[in-house]
Write a protein that holds these residues in place. Sequence first.
Motif, PDB file in Angstrom:
ATOM      1  N   GLY A  45      -4.197   9.670  -0.095  1.00 60.99           N
ATOM      2  CA  GLY A  45      -4.642   8.472   1.105  1.00 60.99           C
ATOM      3  C   GLY A  45      -3.867   7.373   0.987  1.00 60.99           C
ATOM      4  N   LEU A  46      -4.498   6.092   1.496  1.00 58.55           N
ATOM      5  CA  LEU A  46      -3.989   4.962   1.604  1.00 58.55           C
ATOM      6  C   LEU A  46      -4.503   4.129   0.147  1.00 58.55           C
ATOM      7  CD1 LEU A  46      -2.326   3.170   3.269  1.00 58.55           C
ATOM      8  CD2 LEU A  46      -4.436   2.208   4.543  1.00 58.55           C
ATOM      9  N   GLN A  47      -3.538   3.899  -0.722  1.00 55.98           N
ATOM     10  CA  GLN A  47      -3.879   3.314  -1.796  1.00 55.98           C
ATOM     11  C   GLN A  47      -3.275   1.826  -1.936  1.00 55.98           C
ATOM     12  OE1 GLN A  47      -5.692   4.806  -4.626  1.00 55.98           O
ATOM     13  NE2 GLN A  47      -5.989   6.315  -3.416  1.00 55.98           N
ATOM     14  N   PHE A  48      -4.053   1.078  -2.552  1.00 54.98           N
ATOM     15  CA  PHE A  48      -3.584  -0.589  -2.685  1.00 54.98           C
ATOM     16  C   PHE A  48      -3.012  -0.518  -3.981  1.00 54.98           C
ATOM     17  CE2 PHE A  48      -3.446  -4.993  -2.736  1.00 54.98           C
ATOM     18  CZ  PHE A  48      -4.336  -5.434  -3.891  1.00 54.98           C
ATOM     19  N   GLN A  97       0.885   5.409   0.956  1.00 57.68           N
ATOM     20  CA  GLN A  97      -0.125   6.477   1.831  1.00 57.68           C
ATOM     21  C   GLN A  97       0.725   7.592   1.615  1.00 57.68           C
ATOM     22  OE1 GLN A  97      -0.210   6.294   6.093  1.00 57.68           O
ATOM     23  NE2 GLN A  97      -2.340   6.579   6.106  1.00 57.68           N
ATOM     24  N   ALA A 143      -3.932  -9.890  -6.880  1.00 54.88           N
ATOM     25  CA  ALA A 143      -4.821  -8.636  -7.256  1.00 54.88           C
ATOM     26  C   ALA A 143      -3.816  -7.501  -7.403  1.00 54.88           C
ATOM     27  CB  ALA A 143      -5.483  -8.246  -6.122  1.00 54.88           C
ATOM     28  N   LYS A 144      -4.530  -6.703  -8.381  1.00 56.88           N
ATOM     29  CA  LYS A 144      -3.419  -5.487  -8.758  1.00 56.88           C
ATOM     30  C   LYS A 144      -4.308  -4.226  -8.545  1.00 56.88           C
ATOM     31  CE  LYS A 144      -0.017  -4.787 -12.063  1.00 56.88           C
ATOM     32  NZ  LYS A 144       0.416  -5.243 -13.465  1.00 56.88           N
ATOM     33  N   GLY A 145      -3.919  -3.174  -7.899  1.00 57.06           N
ATOM     34  CA  GLY A 145      -4.595  -1.900  -7.673  1.00 57.06           C
ATOM     35  C   GLY A 145      -4.204  -0.874  -8.348  1.00 57.06           C
ATOM     36  N   ASN A 146      -3.735   0.020  -7.740  1.00 60.84           N
ATOM     37  CA  ASN A 146      -3.419   1.633  -8.592  1.00 60.84           C
ATOM     38  C   ASN A 146      -1.971   1.583  -8.829  1.00 60.84           C
ATOM     39  OD1 ASN A 146      -6.109   2.390  -8.615  1.00 60.84           O
ATOM     40  ND2 ASN A 146      -5.906   3.410  -6.587  1.00 60.84           N
ATOM     41  N   PHE A 195       3.648   0.952   2.714  1.00 57.61           N
ATOM     42  CA  PHE A 195       3.617  -0.170   3.917  1.00 57.61           C
ATOM     43  C   PHE A 195       3.212  -1.539   3.143  1.00 57.61           C
ATOM     44  CE2 PHE A 195       2.693   2.111   7.548  1.00 57.61           C
ATOM     45  CZ  PHE A 195       2.165   3.225   7.364  1.00 57.61           C
ATOM     46  N   GLN A 250      -1.052  -7.464  -4.541  1.00 54.97           N
ATOM     47  CA  GLN A 250      -1.184  -8.605  -3.737  1.00 54.97           C
ATOM     48  C   GLN A 250      -0.554  -9.542  -4.380  1.00 54.97           C
ATOM     49  OE1 GLN A 250      -4.799 -10.243  -2.932  1.00 54.97           O
ATOM     50  NE2 GLN A 250      -4.156 -11.716  -1.331  1.00 54.97           N
ATOM     51  N   TYR A 279       0.938  -1.088  -0.124  1.00 51.78           N
ATOM     52  CA  TYR A 279       0.083  -0.166  -0.245  1.00 51.78           C
ATOM     53  C   TYR A 279       0.759   1.238   0.109  1.00 51.78           C
ATOM     54  CZ  TYR A 279      -4.307  -2.837   1.194  1.00 51.78           C
ATOM     55  OH  TYR A 279      -5.194  -3.457   1.011  1.00 51.78           O
TER      56      TYR A 279
END
Lengths: 115, 111
Positions: free
Chosen positions: A42-45, A37, A56-59, A90, A48, A35
Amino acid sequence: DSGVTQTPKHLITATGQRVTLRCSPRSGDLSVYWYQQSLDQGLQFLIQYYNGEERAKGNILERFSAQQFPDLHSELNLSSLELGDSALYFCASSVGGHPGNEKLFFGSGTQLSVL
Amino acid sequence: SQQGEEDPQALSIQEGENATMNCSYKTSINNLQWYRQNSGRGLVHLILIRSNEREKHSGRLRVTLDTSKKSSSLLITASRAADTASYFCATDRGATNKLIFGTGTLLAVQP
């Protein structure tokens, strides 16, 4: 102490450089999450991994990449760094692969400053 | 992108008072979690409530979930100075395998 170890705690570097952040999950945890921050986002995923495989993939930007090794530790590589990449990064871990169903344990973070 | 938004953004109370924080989310969820973050440190899991549960307790914490309103609340009773921290709700969105955190509420408990 969450049992999740992140190194280094602080990192100062210049624009255009490349850095590697390291994470050791809790003993027995198979999933690692990254993550980012920052004050404005904010807190961005980001991403994983579960037992060595991307789950899993986020931003996560194309300039960033990650991997999980056979011993389950993970590294997040950030390249062509920009001022806007300055943030607290994080790592978290969990036993299984479904973060919605279980608690995540967070490391203390790596504070990245890009100058 | 944020799935949840906490309200209020900041809250200041006196020791001994109760603190209530709210979380609203946009899409259907399986479960909802609350985490605490002390200044600049890693997040710590507080409680997980499943979508078929309406209320859950853990010590001085009480969490409610209203899936019809897509909202949750976290109540901390008899607050202490040590409760000063940021509180985040986190949700998974349906079939996705992502835990998305809200914007957080900064709680200050004055001794």
